[in-house]
Enzyme design. Structure first.
Site, PDB file in Angstrom:
ATOM      1  CG  ASN A  12      -6.913   0.627   1.156  1.00  0.00           C
ATOM      2  OD1 ASN A  12      -7.341  -0.233   0.637  1.00  0.00           O
ATOM      3  ND2 ASN A  12      -6.084   1.492   0.766  1.00  0.00           N
TER       4      ASN A  12
ATOM      5  CD  GLU B 293      -4.132   8.296  -3.228  1.00  0.00           C
ATOM      6  OE1 GLU B 293      -4.142   7.228  -2.767  1.00  0.00           O
ATOM      7  OE2 GLU B 293      -3.883   9.403  -2.757  1.00  0.00           O
TER       8      GLU B 293
ATOM      9  CG  ASP C 297      -1.969   0.960   1.522  1.00  0.00           C
ATOM     10  OD1 ASP C 297      -2.484   1.382   0.310  1.00  0.00           O
ATOM     11  OD2 ASP C 297      -2.123   1.367   2.435  1.00  0.00           O
ATOM     12  CG  HIS C 298      -0.424   4.742   0.624  1.00  0.00           C
ATOM     13  ND1 HIS C 298      -0.874   5.900  -0.225  1.00  0.00           N
ATOM     14  CD2 HIS C 298      -1.658   4.467   1.130  1.00  0.00           C
ATOM     15  CE1 HIS C 298      -2.145   5.944  -0.063  1.00  0.00           C
ATOM     16  NE2 HIS C 298      -2.722   5.213   0.771  1.00  0.00           N
TER      17      HIS C 298
ATOM     18  CB  THR D  65      -7.066   4.499  11.582  1.00  0.00           C
ATOM     19  OG1 THR D  65      -6.185   5.224  10.626  1.00  0.00           O
ATOM     20  CG2 THR D  65      -6.782   5.344  13.050  1.00  0.00           C
TER      21      THR D  65
ATOM     22  N   GLY E 251     -11.038   4.257   4.839  1.00  0.00           N
ATOM     23  CA  GLY E 251     -12.279   3.606   5.287  1.00  0.00           C
ATOM     24  C   GLY E 251     -12.589   3.860   6.768  1.00  0.00           C
ATOM     25  CB  THR E 252     -10.684   4.349   9.940  1.00  0.00           C
ATOM     26  OG1 THR E 252      -9.702   3.260   9.917  1.00  0.00           O
ATOM     27  CG2 THR E 252     -10.814   4.762  11.557  1.00  0.00           C
TER      28      THR E 252
ATOM     29  CG  HIS F 202      -6.706   4.768  -0.167  1.00  0.00           C
ATOM     30  ND1 HIS F 202      -5.369   4.643   0.072  1.00  0.00           N
ATOM     31  CD2 HIS F 202      -6.747   4.008  -1.480  1.00  0.00           C
ATOM     32  CE1 HIS F 202      -4.640   3.788  -0.772  1.00  0.00           C
ATOM     33  NE2 HIS F 202      -5.538   3.363  -1.612  1.00  0.00           N
TER      34      HIS F 202
HETATM   35  P1  13P Z   1      -7.548   4.513   7.505  1.00  0.00           P
HETATM   36  O1  13P Z   1      -6.284   4.564   8.432  1.00  0.00           O
HETATM   37  O2  13P Z   1      -8.381   5.730   7.707  1.00  0.00           O
HETATM   38  O3  13P Z   1      -8.610   3.224   7.809  1.00  0.00           O
HETATM   39  O4  13P Z   1      -6.967   4.413   6.061  1.00  0.00           O
HETATM   40  C1  13P Z   1      -6.472   3.349   5.373  1.00  0.00           C
HETATM   41  C2  13P Z   1      -6.006   3.515   4.070  1.00  0.00           C
HETATM   42  O5  13P Z   1      -6.530   4.064   3.341  1.00  0.00           O
HETATM   43  C3  13P Z   1      -4.599   2.814   3.914  1.00  0.00           C
HETATM   44  O6  13P Z   1      -4.143   3.345   2.594  1.00  0.00           O
END
Ligand code: 13P
Length: 277
Positions: A227, A133, A81-82, A230, A207-208, A205
């Site tokens: 995603n 992205e 990721d990233h 957090t 999602g939290t 991205h």
């Molecule tokens: P959160 O930490 O807001 O869930 O985001 C996760 C994310 O997008 C990781 O790339």
């Protein structure tokens, strides 16, 4: 079973749901994600961001993630990721990751296109999936200090997908990494336009903190990967903290960490599966 992310995205498209992509930073997190996925008989993505490799080194995490995926009773893709550097992408590919993302979203468009094309070429040698992205998702992966957001431009998204040949596109529609200070107003109008103009699975991205209703609406507009980072880190920490208030056994602590992640992942998979429960 270890699979490419593309296989999972195609399945999600066909069956109208989204695959949960859960960030992990240690063994307990990997075990918590897979316990939930196996129990719900649902495919998942295990992922780690390059920024997190300082505390969770790739040489240790990658073999564990890939091995956990191979031994799982459900389909599992392992994703970088990233990614911030081509070097890290190359290392993830060599370790057997089945999907990679190089995040060039802050670079000028032409530069983003050129570097992403390079990643696609490299990934094809391994039969690996590529996510990219466009636009600016707020915050940093796992952090919440900054919430400056620029929505993905739908026409640019169309152009970008055509030029690069990527498999999945992460969009910026008012979403941000980390805990939201207030409930976000996601731009579903922008998402719909991107979905109509691009013929590609879309990724959400940050999602939290997004509500079940918003997730469902996003899925109806082409989001196929979501995603979550957090919320899992917080769930692990809260579960460990609760246990440590009167417990002190390491092995119980480890199980509590697994359970924290498991509960968070279960909750999200149930929403992403898009079924009435
Ligand atoms: P959160 O930490 O807001 O869930 O985001 C996760 C994310 O997008 C990781 O790339």
């Amino acid at each position: 079973m270890l699979v490419t992310m593309k296989e999972l995205l195609i399945k999600a498209e066909k069956e109208n749901f989204a695959i949960g992509a859960f960030s992990v930073g240690n063994m307990e997190m990997v075990m918590g994600v897979l316990r939930a996925a196996e129990e719900l008989n649902t495919p998942v993505i295990l992922q780690i961001a390059e920024k997190r490799l300082g505390s969770s080194p790739l040489e240790l995490m990658a073999p564990m993630m890939v091995s956990a995926a191979k031994n799982a009773n459900v389909q599992v893709a392992v994703h970088l990721d990233h990614g911030l550097t081509l070097d890290c992408i190359k290392k993830a590919l060599a370790h057997g990751f089945t999907s990679v993302m190089l995040d060039c979203s802050l670079k000028p468009l032409n530069e983003n296109i050129e570097i992403t094309k390079e990643v696609v070429k490299l990934a094809r040698e391994y039969g690996t999936t590529v996510e990219a992205e466009l636009g600016v998702v707020g915050g940093n992966e796992g952090d919440s200090e900054e919430h400056i957001i620029t929505c993905t431009d739908p026409e640019t998204a169309k152009h970008f997908c055509k030029k690069t040949g990527i498999d999945a596109l992460a969009v910026a529609i008012g979403n941000a990494h980390g805990n939201y200070p207030v409930l976000p107003q996601l731009r579903f109008d922008v998402l719909e336009e991107i979905h109509n103009l691009t013929d590609i699975p879309l990724v959400l991205h940050g999602g939290t903190g997004i509500t079940a209703e918003m997730f469902r609406r996003a899925i109806s507009l082409g989001i196929r990967k979501i995603n979550i980072a957090t919320a899992s880190f917080d769930a692990l920490t809260a579960s460990a903290k609760e246990y440590l208030s009167d417990g002190e056994n390491y092995f119980t602590l480890s199980e509590k960490m697994i359970q924290g992640v498991y509960h968070n992942v279960t909750k999200h998979i149930n929403i992403f599966n898009n079924k009435e429960i």
